[in-house]
Structures are given as C-alpha cells and as structure tokens.
Design a protein around this motif. Sequence first.
Motif, PDB file in Angstrom:
ATOM      1  N   TYR A  22       7.710  -6.598  -2.370  1.00 14.18           N
ATOM      2  CA  TYR A  22       8.139  -6.561  -1.019  1.00 14.18           C
ATOM      3  C   TYR A  22       7.743  -5.245  -0.344  1.00 14.18           C
ATOM      4  O   TYR A  22       8.218  -4.082  -1.184  1.00 14.18           O
ATOM      5  CB  TYR A  22       9.639  -7.150  -0.918  1.00 14.18           C
ATOM      6  CG  TYR A  22       9.795  -8.414  -1.468  1.00 14.18           C
ATOM      7  CD1 TYR A  22       9.799  -9.556  -0.574  1.00 14.18           C
ATOM      8  CD2 TYR A  22      10.186  -8.780  -2.825  1.00 14.18           C
ATOM      9  CE1 TYR A  22      10.044 -10.836  -1.165  1.00 14.18           C
ATOM     10  CE2 TYR A  22      10.382 -10.065  -3.168  1.00 14.18           C
ATOM     11  CZ  TYR A  22      10.555 -10.883  -2.635  1.00 14.18           C
ATOM     12  OH  TYR A  22      10.776 -12.371  -2.938  1.00 14.18           O
ATOM     13  N   ASP A  23       7.347  -5.234   0.974  1.00 15.80           N
ATOM     14  CA  ASP A  23       7.576  -3.846   1.597  1.00 15.80           C
ATOM     15  C   ASP A  23       8.711  -3.266   1.730  1.00 15.80           C
ATOM     16  O   ASP A  23       9.856  -4.105   1.951  1.00 15.80           O
ATOM     17  CB  ASP A  23       6.886  -4.448   3.032  1.00 15.80           C
ATOM     18  CG  ASP A  23       6.357  -3.220   3.685  1.00 15.80           C
ATOM     19  OD1 ASP A  23       7.206  -1.812   3.807  1.00 15.80           O
ATOM     20  OD2 ASP A  23       5.546  -3.014   4.498  1.00 15.80           O
ATOM     21  N   LEU A  24       8.905  -2.050   1.439  1.00 18.36           N
ATOM     22  CA  LEU A  24      10.410  -1.296   1.536  1.00 18.36           C
ATOM     23  C   LEU A  24      10.776  -1.411   2.726  1.00 18.36           C
ATOM     24  O   LEU A  24      12.140  -1.299   2.978  1.00 18.36           O
ATOM     25  CB  LEU A  24       9.953   0.325   0.988  1.00 18.36           C
ATOM     26  CG  LEU A  24       9.580   0.397  -0.321  1.00 18.36           C
ATOM     27  CD1 LEU A  24       8.854   1.751  -0.662  1.00 18.36           C
ATOM     28  CD2 LEU A  24      10.925   0.369  -1.032  1.00 18.36           C
ATOM     29  N   ASN A  25       9.933  -1.481   3.887  1.00 15.00           N
ATOM     30  CA  ASN A  25      10.536  -1.500   5.309  1.00 15.00           C
ATOM     31  C   ASN A  25      11.370  -2.839   5.579  1.00 15.00           C
ATOM     32  O   ASN A  25      11.993  -2.866   6.456  1.00 15.00           O
ATOM     33  CB  ASN A  25       9.361  -1.343   6.135  1.00 15.00           C
ATOM     34  CG  ASN A  25       8.857   0.124   6.118  1.00 15.00           C
ATOM     35  OD1 ASN A  25       9.302   1.065   5.887  1.00 15.00           O
ATOM     36  ND2 ASN A  25       7.401   0.136   6.341  1.00 15.00           N
ATOM     37  N   LEU A  26      11.181  -3.622   4.860  1.00 17.79           N
ATOM     38  CA  LEU A  26      12.041  -4.998   4.837  1.00 17.79           C
ATOM     39  C   LEU A  26      13.418  -4.858   4.590  1.00 17.79           C
ATOM     40  O   LEU A  26      14.324  -5.583   4.735  1.00 17.79           O
ATOM     41  CB  LEU A  26      11.352  -6.007   4.266  1.00 17.79           C
ATOM     42  CG  LEU A  26       9.861  -6.460   4.755  1.00 17.79           C
ATOM     43  CD1 LEU A  26       9.451  -7.498   3.740  1.00 17.79           C
ATOM     44  CD2 LEU A  26       9.935  -7.143   6.116  1.00 17.79           C
TER      45      LEU A  26
END
Length: 209
Positions: free
Chosen positions: A24-28
């Motif tokens: 998963y993208d860290l920005n999520l």
Amino acid sequence: MAGSSEKAPDYGRGVVIMDDWPGYDLNLFTYPQHYYGDLEYVLIPHGIIVDRIERLAKDIMKDIGYSDIMVLCVLKGGYKFCADLVEHLKNISRNSDRFVSMKVDFIRLKSYRMQIIGGDDLFNTGWKGLLMTMNALLSSIEKYKPNMIKVASLLVKRQPRSDGFRPDYAGFEIPNLFVVGYALDYNEYFRDLNHICVINEHGKEKYRV
C-alpha cells in the motif's frame, strides 16, 4: 454450507501475501513523521493486523476447548502481538459461560549465547551451536510435560534457509522482506510504527549501528 467439501483452513500458513504484492502507498496512511523517507511501502495495515489477531484468538480458543492457558511471549519483537492476542483471548473468555485462567510470562532468546532468558529462569540451558530455533525452545519446554503446546506467530517469512518449522497458528505468510513496525524493529527503531512496513535502503543506512 451444509455438506460442503471445503478443506479446513491451514492455520499454520495464515493469510498468504504473494511475492509480487505491491503493498500500500504510504500516503494512504498516517505514520510517525520521523520515519518519512525511511520506508518503501505498507505491507500490512494496522487494522488488518488487529482483525487477523482477533480471528487467531477465536481459532485458538476453539481448538484448546477453553482450557487454562499459560502464555509464553518471546521478546522483544513479539510483545505487541502477544499483548493484543491475550486481550482478545480474555474478551472471548469474558463472553463465554466458562472462566479461562490465563497466565503470561516472558522469555527472550539470546542467539549469540544460545540461552533462553526469562520464564522465572525455568528455561536456562547450556546449548551450544550456531542458531537458536523455535525447535530448540520447544524442546526445552517439553521437558516440563505440559498437556499441550501450541505456537502462534504473527508472521511466517518465506526464506530459502528456513529450518522448516511451521507454527500452529500464523497471522500472515510474507515474502522474504525486511519488515519493521508493530514492535518489529531495526536497531530499536520503528517499534512505534503501527503498520508493518518494508524498510528502504535509506532507512537501513540511516539507522545502521
């Protein structure tokens, strides 16, 4: 469904995360600002970890038949998993018609000296060798003749040099990655990270001792 021919779940394998899983993208997600730039991606979000542990607790209670339990937690990386698992076990006990006595003790494996530290010094040994394995720990415990021994592990890592040991209950089977978070550390950093993440090369270099 009644009459279903579905196979029983493989508790020792858990939720399998494939090698090509991009994560998963860290920005999520939210995570400590002091780790910005140190992580590759989120492998397992905290909410999924908690939900999976709750399910493990139900599976364990179902299998042991509401017997009294002595929990041995392997420090340091296992303390968060153990604490959450025990809390879920206690919640199941509170909502059942039978009280389940539960005691918790802590042990720590010192691989470089082949000692098991803790457990009221019940497990001090004089092993010599190159690698401390779960099989060695189980051998030490078995001489006290418990009625039953079950091993629960949050993570099982697929790696070529594995000794082949499989826990009775596993949360997740993951690729051979360097993961941190949820009490898993790199030189004592990242224990305050709730998600399980893959550390990047910058993070390894930054916190290298």
